[in-house]
Design a protein around this motif. Structure first.
Motif, short mmCIF file in Angstrom:
data_model
loop_
_atom_site.label_atom_id
_atom_site.label_comp_id
_atom_site.label_asym_id
_atom_site.label_seq_id
_atom_site.Cartn_x
_atom_site.Cartn_y
_atom_site.Cartn_z
N UNK A 61 0.85 -1.20 0.00
CA UNK A 61 0.00 0.00 0.00
C UNK A 61 0.88 1.24 0.00
N UNK A 62 0.49 2.23 -0.79
CA UNK A 62 1.23 3.48 -0.89
C UNK A 62 0.48 4.56 -0.13
N UNK A 63 1.15 5.15 0.84
CA UNK A 63 0.51 6.20 1.64
C UNK A 63 1.10 7.55 1.31
N UNK A 64 0.27 8.59 1.45
CA UNK A 64 0.72 9.95 1.18
C UNK A 64 1.84 10.34 2.13
N UNK A 65 1.71 9.94 3.39
CA UNK A 65 2.75 10.27 4.37
C UNK A 65 4.08 9.63 3.99
N UNK A 66 4.02 8.38 3.44
CA UNK A 66 5.24 7.72 3.02
C UNK A 66 5.92 8.44 1.87
N UNK A 67 5.11 8.92 0.91
CA UNK A 67 5.67 9.66 -0.24
C UNK A 67 6.31 10.95 0.23
N UNK A 68 5.63 11.67 1.12
CA UNK A 68 6.17 12.93 1.64
C UNK A 68 7.47 12.69 2.40
N UNK A 69 7.50 11.62 3.19
CA UNK A 69 8.71 11.29 3.94
C UNK A 69 9.87 10.98 3.01
N UNK A 70 9.60 10.20 1.96
CA UNK A 70 10.65 9.86 1.00
C UNK A 70 11.18 11.10 0.30
N UNK A 74 14.99 12.71 0.40
CA UNK A 74 15.81 13.00 -0.78
C UNK A 74 16.31 14.44 -0.77
N UNK A 75 15.44 15.36 -0.39
CA UNK A 75 15.84 16.77 -0.32
C UNK A 75 16.94 16.94 0.74
N UNK A 76 16.76 16.32 1.89
CA UNK A 76 17.76 16.42 2.96
C UNK A 76 19.10 15.86 2.51
N UNK A 77 19.06 14.68 1.82
CA UNK A 77 20.30 14.09 1.34
C UNK A 77 20.97 14.97 0.29
N UNK A 81 24.73 16.36 0.66
CA UNK A 81 25.76 16.09 -0.37
C UNK A 81 26.33 17.38 -0.92
N UNK A 82 25.47 18.39 -1.16
CA UNK A 82 25.94 19.67 -1.69
C UNK A 82 26.87 20.37 -0.70
N UNK A 83 26.51 20.33 0.58
CA UNK A 83 27.35 20.98 1.59
C UNK A 83 28.69 20.26 1.75
N UNK A 84 28.65 18.91 1.76
CA UNK A 84 29.89 18.14 1.88
C UNK A 84 30.79 18.36 0.67
N UNK A 85 30.20 18.38 -0.52
CA UNK A 85 30.99 18.60 -1.72
C UNK A 85 31.65 19.96 -1.72
N UNK A 86 30.91 20.98 -1.35
CA UNK A 86 31.46 22.34 -1.28
C UNK A 86 32.58 22.42 -0.27
N UNK A 87 32.39 21.75 0.89
CA UNK A 87 33.41 21.73 1.94
C UNK A 87 34.69 21.06 1.45
N UNK A 88 34.56 19.92 0.75
CA UNK A 88 35.73 19.20 0.26
C UNK A 88 36.49 20.01 -0.78
N UNK A 89 35.78 20.64 -1.70
CA UNK A 89 36.44 21.45 -2.74
C UNK A 89 37.19 22.61 -2.10
N UNK A 111 24.06 13.60 -9.43
CA UNK A 111 24.63 12.30 -9.79
C UNK A 111 24.84 11.43 -8.55
N UNK A 112 25.36 12.03 -7.47
CA UNK A 112 25.56 11.29 -6.22
C UNK A 112 24.23 10.81 -5.66
N UNK A 113 23.21 11.66 -5.75
CA UNK A 113 21.89 11.29 -5.26
C UNK A 113 21.33 10.13 -6.08
N UNK A 114 21.56 10.15 -7.38
CA UNK A 114 21.11 9.06 -8.25
C UNK A 114 21.80 7.75 -7.87
N UNK A 115 23.12 7.81 -7.62
CA UNK A 115 23.84 6.61 -7.20
C UNK A 115 23.28 6.06 -5.89
N UNK A 116 22.91 6.98 -4.98
CA UNK A 116 22.35 6.57 -3.69
C UNK A 116 21.02 5.84 -3.88
N UNK A 117 20.17 6.39 -4.76
CA UNK A 117 18.87 5.77 -5.03
C UNK A 117 19.05 4.41 -5.69
#
Length: 364
Positions: A61-70, A74-77, A81-89, A111-117
């Motif tokens: 079963x697909x719930x709206x709360x589950x979609x929002x959480x996912x 993804x936004x948090x990740x 990733x953007x902050x870590x990448x900027x810090x490393x550079x 691209x990193x987010x795609x690899x994670x998914x």
């Protein structure tokens, strides 16, 4: 030199064709000899994913709360990733004399987010493959179940054997009991439910010492007895590791029960007084819904409620043929389809109804 290289290349290209030809030939020969195991193996390996999805997706079963959480995850990740990448550079720029690097780009984060998914999805795929492989080996509809003649009996047959063993020992109990009564639930002088028919059957199942530890004057779930009844008894369990062995209260479950027209808290039928005949009357069968503990004194059901049609009725988990294993008072077992005529099922449930069930029993 060039000729030798060309010959080697042609031989290398020929191997896949030889291998495919050998496999196809083996499948054809197996089919002609009536050995279906290799064909079934190839079929399940090729289309097993479809069968797995077919069995699993209806329960997803697909719930709206589950979609929002996912989405929020993804936004948090992406932000992390953007902050870590900027810090490393920035650190690389400060600690090296190399040509200054350009800043961390958003597409790199994507691209990193795609690899994670992909990695996350791959994990689910691995679990799915493992689950399907286990099903192919263990399920009665899988390879072992379908090829039971070559690899041993399937779970449905093993469950039927367990049921027949329970029936034989139940009949043995009735043969030696006062009035040739079948085992049933017991109650105290004040009307308090004490123990089940399965508890009475323990000595006949080779568990005399276990039975002797039970205080039969105290309820099965009392402090005195509770620990003993938390132990699952293998004779009362459905074959297969995926079936729970205990309920939410920690008591051992039972996947088999008796016909309430034969066994009960107050009334118990006599083996010598079955007007319809022991071969025409149901003793019990499999259950897979509203499971009760094996020590519960009210663990019996009415077959007239139908098979796989009522939460408090009999039923089996078998998908290839929908129905349940049932056993008669003469100790014989039979798989009964869930589409059986309700009137015939009712006639088989009652020990003194006088109904004619000869047409149904002809195929036994």
């Amino acid at each position: 030199m060039e000729s030798e290289t060309g010959t080697t290349t042609r031989k290398t290209k020929r191997w896949p064709k030889v291998l495919v030809g050998f496999l196809l030939g083996a499948v054809v020969v197996s089919g002609c000899l009536g050995i279906l195991f290799p064909i079934q193996t190839l079929f399940y390996l090729a289309g097993g994913w479809f069968l797995f999805l077919k069995r699993v997706l209806p329960s997803v079963s697909v719930s709206l709360s589950g979609i929002i959480t996912a989405f929020a995850f993804l936004v948090l990740m992406a932000v992390i990733i953007q902050l870590l990448g900027t810090f490393l550079i920035r650190n690389v720029r400060m600690k090296t004399d190399m040509t200054p690097l350009s800043g961390w780009r958003i597409r790199w984060t994507g691209f990193c987010l795609l690899l994670l998914v992909v990695a996350f999805t791959g994990g689910f795929a691995v679990v799915g493959v493992a689950h399907q492989s286990a099903w192919i080996v263990t399920a009665s509809e899988g390879i072992i179940g379908l090829a039971s003649g070559h690899r041993g009996p399937g779970r449905k047959e093993r469950s039927q054997r367990k049921l027949k063993n329970i029936a034989y020992e139940t009949i043995n109990f009735a043969s030696g009991a006062e009035g040739n009564r079948f085992p049933g639930g017991s109650i105290s002088s004040t009307g308090l439910p004490l123990h089940s028919w399965e508890t009475e059957l323990l000595p006949y199942l080779g568990r005399l010492k276990y039975y002797q530890q039970i205080d039969r004057f105290q309820p099965w779930n009392s402090k005195t007895n509770a620990k003993l009844f938390q132990k699952p008894i293998r004779e009362f369990l459905m074959p297969g590791s995926e079936w729970p062995e205990q309920n939410n209260q920690g008591f051992g479950l039972s996947y088999y029960t008796l016909n309430s027209h034969i066994s009960g808290l107050k009334e118990r039928a006599s083996l010598n007084r079955i007007p319809d005949g022991v071969s025409n009357t149901l003793l019990g069968g499999e259950v897979v819904s509203q499971l009760r503990a094996w020590g519960d004194p009210v663990n019996f059901r009415d077959p007239a409620l139908g098979i796989n049609s009522h939460q408090e009725g009999f039923g089996g988990p078998w998908q290839q043929r929908r129905g349940a294993n049932m056993v008669f008072l003469d100790g014989s077992a039979r798989f009964i389809n869930e589409n059986i005529d309700p009137e015939i099922l009712k006639a088989l449930a009652t020990p003194h109804g006088g109904e004619d069930v000869s047409t149904f029993l002809e195929g036994r």
